[in-house]
Scaffold this motif. Sequence first.
Motif, PDB file in Angstrom:
ATOM      1  N   ASN A  84      -4.735  13.194   2.693  1.00  0.00           N
ATOM      2  CA  ASN A  84      -3.669  12.254   3.023  1.00  0.00           C
ATOM      3  C   ASN A  84      -3.815  10.909   2.314  1.00  0.00           C
ATOM      4  N   SER A  90       1.163   4.908   0.185  1.00  0.00           N
ATOM      5  CA  SER A  90      -0.113   4.247   0.479  1.00  0.00           C
ATOM      6  C   SER A  90      -0.301   3.018  -0.402  1.00  0.00           C
ATOM      7  N   ARG A 110      -5.248   4.235   6.532  1.00  0.00           N
ATOM      8  CA  ARG A 110      -4.321   4.216   5.403  1.00  0.00           C
ATOM      9  C   ARG A 110      -3.252   3.177   5.684  1.00  0.00           C
ATOM     10  N   GLU A 112       0.142   1.512   4.517  1.00  0.00           N
ATOM     11  CA  GLU A 112       1.293   1.847   3.692  1.00  0.00           C
ATOM     12  C   GLU A 112       1.959   0.576   3.169  1.00  0.00           C
ATOM     13  N   PRO A 121       3.147  -0.514   7.985  1.00  0.00           N
ATOM     14  CA  PRO A 121       2.768   0.658   8.770  1.00  0.00           C
ATOM     15  C   PRO A 121       1.376   1.141   8.351  1.00  0.00           C
ATOM     16  N   GLU A 123      -1.933   4.199   9.367  1.00  0.00           N
ATOM     17  CA  GLU A 123      -2.340   5.409  10.087  1.00  0.00           C
ATOM     18  C   GLU A 123      -3.851   5.451  10.112  1.00  0.00           C
ATOM     19  N   THR A 165      -5.407  10.913  15.356  1.00  0.00           N
ATOM     20  CA  THR A 165      -4.599  10.235  14.348  1.00  0.00           C
ATOM     21  C   THR A 165      -3.642   9.317  15.085  1.00  0.00           C
ATOM     22  N   VAL A 166      -3.622   8.033  14.717  1.00  0.00           N
ATOM     23  CA  VAL A 166      -2.819   7.044  15.422  1.00  0.00           C
ATOM     24  C   VAL A 166      -1.977   6.260  14.416  1.00  0.00           C
ATOM     25  N   ARG A 167      -0.706   6.091  14.727  1.00  0.00           N
ATOM     26  CA  ARG A 167       0.171   5.249  13.918  1.00  0.00           C
ATOM     27  C   ARG A 167       0.100   3.827  14.446  1.00  0.00           C
ATOM     28  N   LEU A 168      -0.084   2.858  13.541  1.00  0.00           N
ATOM     29  CA  LEU A 168      -0.228   1.450  13.900  1.00  0.00           C
ATOM     30  C   LEU A 168       0.723   0.612  13.051  1.00  0.00           C
ATOM     31  N   ASN A 169       0.636  -0.711  13.247  1.00  0.00           N
ATOM     32  CA  ASN A 169       1.531  -1.598  12.520  1.00  0.00           C
ATOM     33  C   ASN A 169       0.878  -2.972  12.377  1.00  0.00           C
TER      34      ASN A 169
END
Length: 201
Positions: A84, A90, A110, A112, A121, A123, A165-169
């Motif tokens: 990934n 990325s 990662r 983005e 964003p 991850e 796996t977590v989506r962050l900001n």
Amino acid sequence: MTPDLDDLLGDAKGEERERLLRVHELLVTAGPPPELPPHLEAGPTLAMTIGGRRRRLLQRRVALLAAAIVVVLLAFLGGYITGNDNGGSSWKVIRLAGTGPASNAQGSLRVESPDAAGNWPMELAALGLPKLPARDYYEVFLVRGGKILGPCGSFVVKDPKVGITVRLNAPYRIHDRDSWVVTSQQAGDRVAGPVVLKPVT
């Protein structure tokens, strides 16, 4: 023929003789020791010895199996991170290593490219972070110049053996030299807690 007590005491006199006489009287009062049960008198059997060895072999095999599972999970996480890392959006990928009580943990963040509103964003993929007490959580912090700048999101871990796996900001203006850490936070904390994942240098 049982020897006479006076013969056994020999030349003992005074207080020593009195002490030995008291000990003799106590032994006579206590009586003979109980007989050994037949299973103890016979000593250990071959079955007992083999049973102990089998138990130790089973414990060793279980420990080796657990270690093998951890290695497979780490390899899976490494493959996931590598697979990934090359996403088209990325901007930066940071490899993370565990510290302190989470020294066996590892992860990858990662970052983005920013969206139209200027948010970045992210991850996070991680494995091996311990489960925290109820209401405690993990927080991802932006670091600039060695100092924590601000939070980018929080998450919890239910099972340290399962990768997450977590989506962050990141709602901040990001610079090339910026980095991130993961901390362990207690409920109600207003400052960054202990760092459990930090960038690999």
